[in-house]
Design an enzyme around this catalytic site. Structure first.
Site, short mmCIF file in Angstrom:
data_model
loop_
_atom_site.label_atom_id
_atom_site.label_comp_id
_atom_site.label_asym_id
_atom_site.label_seq_id
_atom_site.Cartn_x
_atom_site.Cartn_y
_atom_site.Cartn_z
N TYR A 147 -21.83 86.90 -36.99
CA TYR A 147 -21.84 85.98 -36.03
C TYR A 147 -21.03 84.84 -35.90
O TYR A 147 -20.01 84.55 -36.69
CB TYR A 147 -22.94 85.00 -36.25
CG TYR A 147 -24.40 85.88 -36.04
CD1 TYR A 147 -24.91 86.35 -34.73
CD2 TYR A 147 -25.42 85.67 -37.07
CE1 TYR A 147 -26.25 86.79 -34.75
CE2 TYR A 147 -26.53 86.30 -37.18
CZ TYR A 147 -27.10 86.97 -35.92
OH TYR A 147 -28.37 87.46 -35.82
N LYS A 204 -39.43 70.53 -62.93
CA LYS A 204 -40.04 70.14 -61.46
C LYS A 204 -39.25 71.30 -60.72
O LYS A 204 -38.27 72.02 -61.15
CB LYS A 204 -39.65 68.89 -61.29
CG LYS A 204 -38.12 68.43 -61.27
CD LYS A 204 -37.77 67.15 -60.93
CE LYS A 204 -36.24 66.79 -61.03
NZ LYS A 204 -35.79 65.57 -61.44
N MET A 222 -29.16 85.40 -41.57
CA MET A 222 -30.47 85.12 -42.19
C MET A 222 -30.86 85.93 -43.48
O MET A 222 -31.38 85.60 -44.39
CB MET A 222 -31.52 85.05 -40.99
CG MET A 222 -32.80 84.42 -41.74
SD MET A 222 -34.18 84.49 -40.57
CE MET A 222 -33.66 83.53 -39.43
N ARG A 265 -35.24 53.62 -56.49
CA ARG A 265 -36.07 54.72 -56.09
C ARG A 265 -37.50 54.33 -56.38
O ARG A 265 -38.10 53.77 -55.25
CB ARG A 265 -35.67 56.26 -56.64
CG ARG A 265 -36.40 57.13 -55.95
CD ARG A 265 -35.76 58.65 -56.26
NE ARG A 265 -35.87 58.94 -57.77
CZ ARG A 265 -35.43 60.05 -58.29
NH1 ARG A 265 -34.77 61.18 -57.58
NH2 ARG A 265 -35.45 60.08 -59.67
C1 LIG Z 1 -34.76 65.33 -62.36
C2 LIG Z 1 -35.01 64.32 -63.21
C3 LIG Z 1 -34.25 64.31 -64.60
C4 LIG Z 1 -33.53 65.53 -64.92
O1 LIG Z 1 -32.09 65.31 -64.53
P1 LIG Z 1 -31.00 66.41 -64.97
O2 LIG Z 1 -29.76 65.59 -64.44
O3 LIG Z 1 -31.27 67.66 -64.28
O4 LIG Z 1 -31.06 66.52 -66.40
C5 LIG Z 1 -34.65 63.40 -65.46
N1 LIG Z 1 -35.25 62.32 -65.05
C6 LIG Z 1 -35.84 62.19 -63.80
C7 LIG Z 1 -36.74 60.96 -63.48
C8 LIG Z 1 -35.81 63.05 -62.90
O5 LIG Z 1 -36.42 62.95 -61.65
#
Ligand SMILES: *Cc1c(COP(=O)(O)O)cnc(C)c1O
Length: 373
Positions: A260, A38, A309, A132
């Site tokens: 800055y 992802k 930046m 969640r």
């Molecule tokens: C992002 C995610 C993972 C991977 O987590 P890592 O700690 O990066 O291995 C696994 N399962 C779900 C549901 C996630 O959102």
């Protein structure tokens, strides 16, 4: 698309990704590794990363969005691609036609998924304490009822503190595992046997052997980092290096304050280098306050002032022979020295995941065979 002309880029090492994948696969076996790609593979480039992992034998991928799954499919990535949250109902059809597996955790989503042809693979997610997304234990029966007559590809959940070492965290992870077992038992009573059970993330894989089940969903580990402080002894190689080149060198008097905010005086007359990479590229301003450093020719040099930046200023000290055009490693290895995304995370009060995802689109990613250094 970027013309790729600027001297600031990220190198993503194929051998690091493939090596991490195979070490983690050996640790997981007989469970299989689902590579979490992802967020553009945590900033490494999703298509390139999935391609390398596929070549290394990976046949399962996880993404957060249908769009991310479609991107992989259109780039020719085969194997299972699972979306880790419920998808918007209007995208179900696209998911099915692209061969993307979906997650459900509400009766409404289960009903919609069940109305799709049988080639749509469905995973059911239980909330075991992350709060969640996920079904509650009491909802499993109703959801299973909607999915009746359909094969359940997966049953899964997600850890909240599997990376943390405290007794309370370990106890919470055990509690999540108990609830997961409870969910499985309830499904079994309903006559439902999921083909795959999965709950472990990288931390589950590394630190909680009883959490492996049939699949482990590994993100961070594949990119070469341990979640929290490592206690697994598994060797991982960071796959991404962030590199630029010195654009300009000048001498600045003692007491002057570069950049800055004029935050810090030079303690002596010094050479100061300008490097064309900044917070728009994902180098956080907080890196200066946190004592951030870069590597030039195997030596550490501190930032001389606030990150801007598009540019950084580096304190080279009084007698440096660094020249414009010299390579600057912001993340990665140079000589014997190495700066990891985890070091940035410590210095800036965040986590390695956020640092990696923060490297912006403006930085071109180049796939290379080996890591530098
Ligand atoms: C992002 C995610 C993972 C991977 O987590 P890592 O700690 O990066 O291995 C696994 N399962 C779900 C549901 C996630 O959102």
């Amino acid at each position: 698309m970027s013309a790729d002309l600027r001297p600031a880029w990220a190198e993503v090492s194929k051998s690091a990704l493939a090596g991490n994948y195979s070490r983690l696969s050996r640790l997981a076996a007989p469970a299989g590794v689902m590579a979490v790609v992802k967020a553009d593979a945590y900033g490494h480039g999703a298509v390139a990363t999935a391609g390398v992992l596929f070549e290394a034998g990976c046949r399962r991928f996880a993404v957060a969005l249908v769009d991310e799954g479609v991107e992989l499919r259109r780039a020719g990535i085969d194997g299972e691609i699972l979306v880790l949250s419920e998808v918007p109902p209007e995208t179900l059809e696209v998911a099915r036609s692209e061969g993307i597996s979906v997650t459900v955790y509400t009766p409404a989503a289960a009903k919609l998924a069940a109305a799709q042809p049988d080639d749509l693979l469905v995973h059911l997610k239980l909330d075991t304490g992350m709060y969640r997304v996920g079904a509650r234990l009491e909802e499993l029966a109703e959801i299973a009822e909607h999915l009746r007559g359909r094969e359940l590809q997966g049953f899964w959940s997600h850890f909240a503190v599997a990376d943390e070492e405290s007794p309370e965290s370990r106890e919470f992870t055990s509690l999540q595992l108990c609830r997961f077992e409870d969910g499985l038992a309830r499904l079994a009573k309903l006559g439902v046997t999921p083909k795959e059970r999965h709950i472990a993330n990288t931390a589950g894989l590394l630190y909680h052997p009883s959490s492996h089940y049939d699949r482990v969903r590994v993100g961070l580990g594949i990119y070469g980092y341990h979640p929290g402080s490592d206690r697994s002894g598994v060797q991982l190689v960071p796959a991404l290096s962030l590199v630029s080149k010195v654009a300009f060198v000048k001498e600045v008097e003692e007491g002057e304050r570069p950049s800055y905010g004029r935050r810090r005086p030079l303690t002596t007359r010094s050479k100061v280098a300008t490097v064309p990479i900044g917070y728009a590229d994902g180098v956080p301003r907080a890196l200066f306050t946190g004592g951030g450093e870069v590597l030039i020719a195997g030596r550490r040099h501190p930032l001389a002032g606030m990150v801007t930046m598009d540019q950084l200023v580096i304190d080279l000290g009084p007698d440096s022979d660094v020249q414009p055009g010299d390579e600057v490693v912001l993340i990665g290895a140079s000589g014997e020295e190495r700066i990891g995304a985890d070091e940035w995370a410590q210095r800036t009060g965040t986590i390695t995941w956020e640092v990696l995802c923060g490297i912006s689109k403006r930085i071109p990613r180049r796939l290379v065979e080996e890591c530098r250094g």
